[in-house]
Design an enzyme around this catalytic site. Structure first.
Site, PDB file in Angstrom:
ATOM      1  N   CYS A  47       0.835  -1.203   0.000  1.00  0.00           N
ATOM      2  CA  CYS A  47       0.000   0.000   0.000  1.00  0.00           C
ATOM      3  C   CYS A  47       0.866   1.248   0.000  1.00  0.00           C
ATOM      4  O   CYS A  47       2.081   1.191   0.207  1.00  0.00           O
ATOM      5  CB  CYS A  47      -0.947  -0.011   1.195  1.00  0.00           C
ATOM      6  SG  CYS A  47      -0.105   0.069   2.783  1.00  0.00           S
ATOM      7  N   CYS A  50       2.974   2.028   3.340  1.00  0.00           N
ATOM      8  CA  CYS A  50       4.135   1.146   3.495  1.00  0.00           C
ATOM      9  C   CYS A  50       5.200   1.469   2.448  1.00  0.00           C
ATOM     10  O   CYS A  50       6.403   1.367   2.718  1.00  0.00           O
ATOM     11  CB  CYS A  50       3.716  -0.318   3.391  1.00  0.00           C
ATOM     12  SG  CYS A  50       2.668  -0.884   4.758  1.00  0.00           S
ATOM     13  N   SER A 345      45.467 -24.391  37.368  1.00  0.00           N
ATOM     14  CA  SER A 345      45.696 -25.569  38.207  1.00  0.00           C
ATOM     15  C   SER A 345      47.172 -25.713  38.537  1.00  0.00           C
ATOM     16  O   SER A 345      48.037 -25.541  37.673  1.00  0.00           O
ATOM     17  CB  SER A 345      45.199 -26.833  37.492  1.00  0.00           C
ATOM     18  OG  SER A 345      45.829 -26.980  36.231  1.00  0.00           O
ATOM     19  N   ASP A 381      46.000 -28.156  44.319  1.00  0.00           N
ATOM     20  CA  ASP A 381      45.694 -29.545  44.646  1.00  0.00           C
ATOM     21  C   ASP A 381      46.696 -30.145  45.621  1.00  0.00           C
ATOM     22  O   ASP A 381      46.519 -31.297  46.034  1.00  0.00           O
ATOM     23  CB  ASP A 381      45.645 -30.391  43.366  1.00  0.00           C
ATOM     24  CG  ASP A 381      44.532 -31.422  43.398  1.00  0.00           C
ATOM     25  OD1 ASP A 381      43.512 -31.167  44.064  1.00  0.00           O
ATOM     26  OD2 ASP A 381      44.687 -32.475  42.775  1.00  0.00           O
ATOM     27  N   ASP A 547      47.133 -24.134  32.353  1.00  0.00           N
ATOM     28  CA  ASP A 547      48.134 -24.662  33.262  1.00  0.00           C
ATOM     29  C   ASP A 547      48.812 -23.490  33.958  1.00  0.00           C
ATOM     30  O   ASP A 547      48.808 -22.355  33.451  1.00  0.00           O
ATOM     31  CB  ASP A 547      49.157 -25.506  32.506  1.00  0.00           C
ATOM     32  CG  ASP A 547      48.565 -26.811  32.004  1.00  0.00           C
ATOM     33  OD1 ASP A 547      47.508 -27.216  32.527  1.00  0.00           O
ATOM     34  OD2 ASP A 547      49.146 -27.414  31.081  1.00  0.00           O
ATOM     35  N   ASP A 778      42.240 -34.744  28.861  1.00  0.00           N
ATOM     36  CA  ASP A 778      41.847 -33.757  27.858  1.00  0.00           C
ATOM     37  C   ASP A 778      41.309 -34.419  26.592  1.00  0.00           C
ATOM     38  O   ASP A 778      40.256 -34.019  26.072  1.00  0.00           O
ATOM     39  CB  ASP A 778      43.027 -32.831  27.527  1.00  0.00           C
ATOM     40  CG  ASP A 778      44.323 -33.606  27.310  1.00  0.00           C
ATOM     41  OD1 ASP A 778      44.282 -34.847  27.321  1.00  0.00           O
ATOM     42  OD2 ASP A 778      45.369 -32.966  27.118  1.00  0.00           O
TER      43      ASP A 778
END
Length: 978
Positions: A47, A50, A345, A381, A547, A778
């Site tokens: 239209c 739009c 770690s 650890d 690591d 891993d």
């Protein structure tokens, strides 16, 4: 018969009665009373309002055929209109869109909203194919948490079929368009048009309701997530940059890779002919030697095939950090980048110097990433007081080091390696204060080293009564094999400020509980403890593990990984992003092949083109959802199984419980969102009703079933169901710390479960987290995720993301190789062996070849040693393994050697690996093959056949210790003097 003009007149007349495919109103007529036709090419029914909107605020083109709209009579001129564009009246503005009142705008906005509600979401929207190149044109835009589908709803094709032939009177010929025939599916799946309408609608709504910034939703399987941007951002900016992919797959040039592939195939043919000749021409007078040689050659051929063909599809990748910043980290607004928990770690501070660990931690705290999104967890650890005290010193030095790094943007941000650089540090530094600040910071670091080295010297002699903390209490970790869990938050949002008053990332010390009689699973068990502790304290959706000797060499490494993990399309299928390992302190000749360049620059790049690289133990950013054992979102693509796929295990039958859930979803008649997580809070509260699962075949979605899977911690179970990560705002730090201590323990809350360990009778180590059963956890962990259907990404930025330390002598290097080989043998002899495990999953065949090769390569040591011994035996016995050959047979022998050389040369050509590095790798493969690999095979066989596994006994319920958890401040513990 009617003339073509008569037919055209009737069709145009019918066109005038059509409805606008955007707002649903009648298309209407133009100023001359004829049916309004916005596009002269395809006559897509639009239209006038739009059409005006698209010309003014959109792309000025037809949403169907993309042809630029011409200016019609009565339309206001816009930039880019050509003078020859039609019937426009320069002075007339009977329908001026820009001068409409607010009521007219609101009416159009309601039309747009109605159109979106009707056509904005498809009934069955499929995820894209992530194994192929992601389309750069199909990226949905997130609008305040509302998902915008990539397709429109499948409305009837009759409604969208438009017959629009040429119109008499000089009009352009208009072709007939059938969306089903033209676009392959009913409806007009133009996501760009919908997003422009949504953006226009939000602009209209900003005068009515206050603007709100869209929050970043989870990238962990929560749907297509795109630019979580504020609605005030310019639309053209979003269309050009923020909505673009965050990464790109770059194929190897065909001029380099095609000759390589041709030589591989040629070598395979020659190898088959060679083996055929060897088998069909035995040596009667040396039959035993001939048989041994043929067996060895067949094994070498199989080993070569397993190693070579996973390198068939090597790729490179590029990342776009500017797009990531534009989408998730715009200046002046809260960052929407995902939080990352970083794990470091360490075990023995005497073998892993605390100063090395401190440099790694400092590089993490100074990373170029929002401070509130970074949390560093250090796993001790060995429960060493030396590590605890060194970390306390590190946290204090970080208050000065971090602002210095960010102020001057230095690289790398590990002080030991930064100050060791032999470069002109004045180059490109414009701040006049840099020289003074650098000298002062170097003095500070030297003093920091003296303090840490003093702690190391003091720790050489352990007092008989054990270490005593500053408050006079014994150090809980004096007995390294029997101690409670310990957690200490050194830095964080509750008071961790640097010297400039800015916040610092969180720094947490964790030492999990140890008790005699329990299997603690070494590094894998420590990493799983960190997963649980971090889930309670911060719960970042992504995790990086390093690591203790691998520092961050590129401060933008996390952003590099987020370009894949936060990509709205690719990220939903990615379990981890693996970076190559690079090393410092290696001699120029690399005599022990520490760089392992062939593996990192050739093998892993080849795997990246299949299903992704293997996990190599460090420098890897994980998707937390993948580590929890969930499967990736199901793809809508259903391949028809042929004879070959069925013979090769292409069946989609699921052997695991979680896989059965996926197959049940397919059988269910209810629509299922492929990005919906396996578990959700609604499922727990309301059961399976309405969740899209089959009640008879799905798991019981209850709190009890989740606790049986994850362990008996309601807080942790709740954290696994938080799509965006994070922790509840109502939870206090003290409560979270106490819960984290329980999760780091061996046997917490055991009265209800028969006095077993926390991980006992759960999926930890078997389906969740780091997988137990091998010293190379891993490889096993990555294999389990790939077998579920996840894919991984190999990221190789120009500046290495991480750097670490490598063995400096042959003994240490061979011990390292022995450990890797022993882990491969353990996997080969376990139920997780890739030769027979995971055929009901979604592991690709070339990926399986690679995993099989990683497990059987130590076995090659036996035929290698035998084959190397055969020449000496032949000389001593005067017998030879090859009969007298003809000229034709000689040609095949020569061709085989030439193909071997050609393969190596072309491999170096496309990968960029130097001939010296390639030759060192070949040398050390032989050295390791006849030494470390051989011992690993015998050690693994003895371990399996002798059954060395220990039967652990139950222990009484332990106590737990929280070190000064009340105020969460750093605690300094000192040892007694003398």
């Amino acid at each position: 018969m009617e003339s073509e003009g008569d037919i055209g007149g009737k069709l145009v007349k019918n066109l005038g009665s059509q409805t606008c495919q955007i707002c649903g109103d009648n298309v209407g007529k133009n100023m001359d009373g004829d049916p309004f036709i916005a596009c002269d090419v395809c006559a897509f029914p639009v239209c006038r309002p739009c059409y005006e909107y698209e010309r003014k605020d959109g792309n000025q083109s037809c949403p169907q055929c993309k042809t630029r709209y011409k200016r019609h009579k009565g339309s206001s001129a816009i930039l880019g209109d050509r003078e020859k564009d039609g019937d426009a009246d320069e002075d007339a503005s009977d329908f001026n869109y820009s001068s409409e009142n607010q009521d007219q705008k609101q009416k159009i906005a309601e039309r747009m909203q109605s159109w979106r509600a009707k056509y904005g979401r498809g009934e069955d929207v499929g995820a894209p194919n992530y194994d192929k190149e992601v389309s750069h044109n199909h990226i949905p835009l997130l609008t305040c948490g509302q998902e915008v589908s990539g397709e429109l709803s499948a409305t009837s094709p009759e409604r969208f079929s438009m017959a629009s032939p040429g119109v008499a009177g000089g009009k352009s010929n208009i072709r007939v368009v059938d969306p089903v025939r033209e676009f392959g599916s009913p409806g007009l799946g133009n996501v760009a048009w919908k997003e422009r309408v949504d953006g226009w609608k939000m602009k209209q709504e900003k005068n009515v309701v206050p603007l709100s910034t869209c929050q970043a939703a989870s990238e962990r399987g929560a749907g297509d997530i795109d630019a979580s941007t504020d609605v005030l951002v310019d639309d053209s900016l979003l269309n050009d940059e923020a909505r673009q992919p965050l990464s790109r797959k770059v194929s190897i040039p065909s001029s380099k890779i095609n000759p390589y592939r041709m030589v591989i195939l040629l070598r395979l043919v020659i190898l088959c002919i060679f083996l055929h000749y060897r088998i069909t021409n035995p040596v009667p007078n040396a039959y035993a030697l001939w048989l041994i040689s043929v067996i060895c050659e067949i094994w070498f051929a199989i080993s070569w095939i397993l190693d070579q063909f996973p390198k068939w599809l090597p790729v490179n990748r590029e990342t776009y950090l500017d797009r990531l910043t534009l989408r998730y980290d715009r200046e002046g607004e809260p960052s929407e980048l995902a939080a990352v928990d970083i794990f470091v770690s360490t075990v023995d501070p005497l073998k892993e110097p605390p100063l090395v660990t401190a440099n790694t931690v400092l590089s993490i705290l100074a990373v170029d990433y929002p401070v509130d999104k970074v949390s560093c967890y250090v796993s001790d650890d060995g429960a060493a007081m030396l590590t605890f005290e060194a970390l306390s010193e590190t946290s204090e030095f970080a208050r000065k080091w971090v602002p210095f790094c960010k102020k001057y943007n230095i690289e790398p941000r590990a002080p030991e390696w930064y100050f060791a650089q032999k470069i002109d540090y004045l180059k490109d530094k414009v701040q006049t204060s840099f020289v003074k600040d650098r000298r002062a910071m170097k003095r500070e670091y030297e003093e920091f080293k003296v303090r840490v080295n003093g702690l190391v010297a003091k720790a050489q002699k352990v007092p008989e009564e054990g270490w005593i903390m500053q408050d006079g209490t014994p150090w809980p970790g004096n007995n390294t094999r029997d101690h409670p869990g310990m957690i200490q938050v050194f830095l964080g949002q509750s008071g961790g400020l640097d010297s400039d008053g800015n916040e610092l990332p969180r720094l947490v010390y964790v030492s999990r509980e140890k008790r005699p009689g329990f299997q603690h699973h070494k590094k894998a068990g420590a990493m799983n403890a960190l997963v649980r502790v971090s889930a309670v304290l911060t719960n970042g959706p992504f995790m990086l593990n390093l690591d203790c000797d691998h520092y961050i060499n590129n401060s933008k490494a996390l952003r590099e990984a987020m370009c894949f993990l936060m990509d709205p399309n690719l990220g939903k299928q990615v379990c981890y992003v693996q970076f190559p390992q690079r090393f410092d302190g290696i001699d120029q000749n690399d005599r022990y092949a520490n760089r392992n360049t062939v593996f990192f620059d050739i093998n892993l790049r080849g795997l990246d083109g299949i299903q992704g690289p293997v996990y190599v133990g460090t420098g890897c950013v994980f998707n937390r959802t993948a580590l929890y054992g969930y499967e990736p979102p199901l793809k809508p693509k259903h391949r028809k199984e042929g004879v070959l796929s069925s013979l090769c295990g292409g069946s989609r039958k699921k052997s695991s419980k979680s896989s059965k859930r996926g197959s049940d979803k397919k059988k269910s008649g209810k629509p299922v969102d492929p990005t919906m997580p396996v578990f959700s809070l609604d499922d727990i509260e309301e059961g399976v009703e309405g969740a899209g699962f089959d009640d008879e075949k799905s798991l019981l979605m209850s709190q009890m079933s989740l606790e049986q899977r994850f362990g008996q911690s309601a807080v942790f179970v709740a954290s696994t169901l938080m799509e965006n990560g994070g922790v509840p705002q109502s939870a206090t730090p003290e409560t979270l710390l106490k819960e984290a201590i329980m999760l780091s323990a061996v046997d917490t809350r055991t009265k209800q479960t028969g006095n077993c360990g926390y991980e006992d009778k759960t999926d930890w180590g078997s389906e969740i987290g780091w997988i137990y059963g091998s010293v190379t956890e891993d490889i096993l962990t990555g294999f389990k995720m790939h077998a579920r259907g996840w894919r991984s990404i190999y990221c190789m930025p120009k500046r290495p993301a991480f750097k670490g330390s490598a063995p400096i002598n042959l003994s240490d290097r061979l011990n390292q190789v022995l450990r890797w080989a022993l882990g491969s043998v353990e996997i080969l002899l376990s139920r997780h062996c890739p030769i027979w495990y995971g055929y009901g999953g979604r592991l690709k065949w070339l990926e399986r070849f690679a995993y099989v090769n990683t497990t059987i390569y130590p076995i090659t040591a036996i035929p290698l040693l035998m084959y190397c011994t055969l020449p000496a035996v032949c000389l001593l016995t005067n017998k030879f393994i090859i009969p007298q050959i003809s000229n034709i047979a000689s040609i095949w022998f020569i061709s085989l050697f030439l193909s071997i050389f050609a393969t190596g040369i072309l491999e170096m050509r496309w990968s960029g690996v130097g001939i010296d590095e390639w030759w060192r790798n070949e040398q050390f493969w032989v050295i390791g093959g006849v030494s470390a690999h051989l011992f690993a095979v015998f050690q693994g066989l003895l371990k399996v056949l002798a059954g060395i596994d220990t039967n652990f006994t139950e222990s009484p319920m332990p106590s737990t210790v929280v070190i000064n958890h009340g105020d969460l401040s750093s605690v300094s513990c000192s040892s007694p003097s003398g």
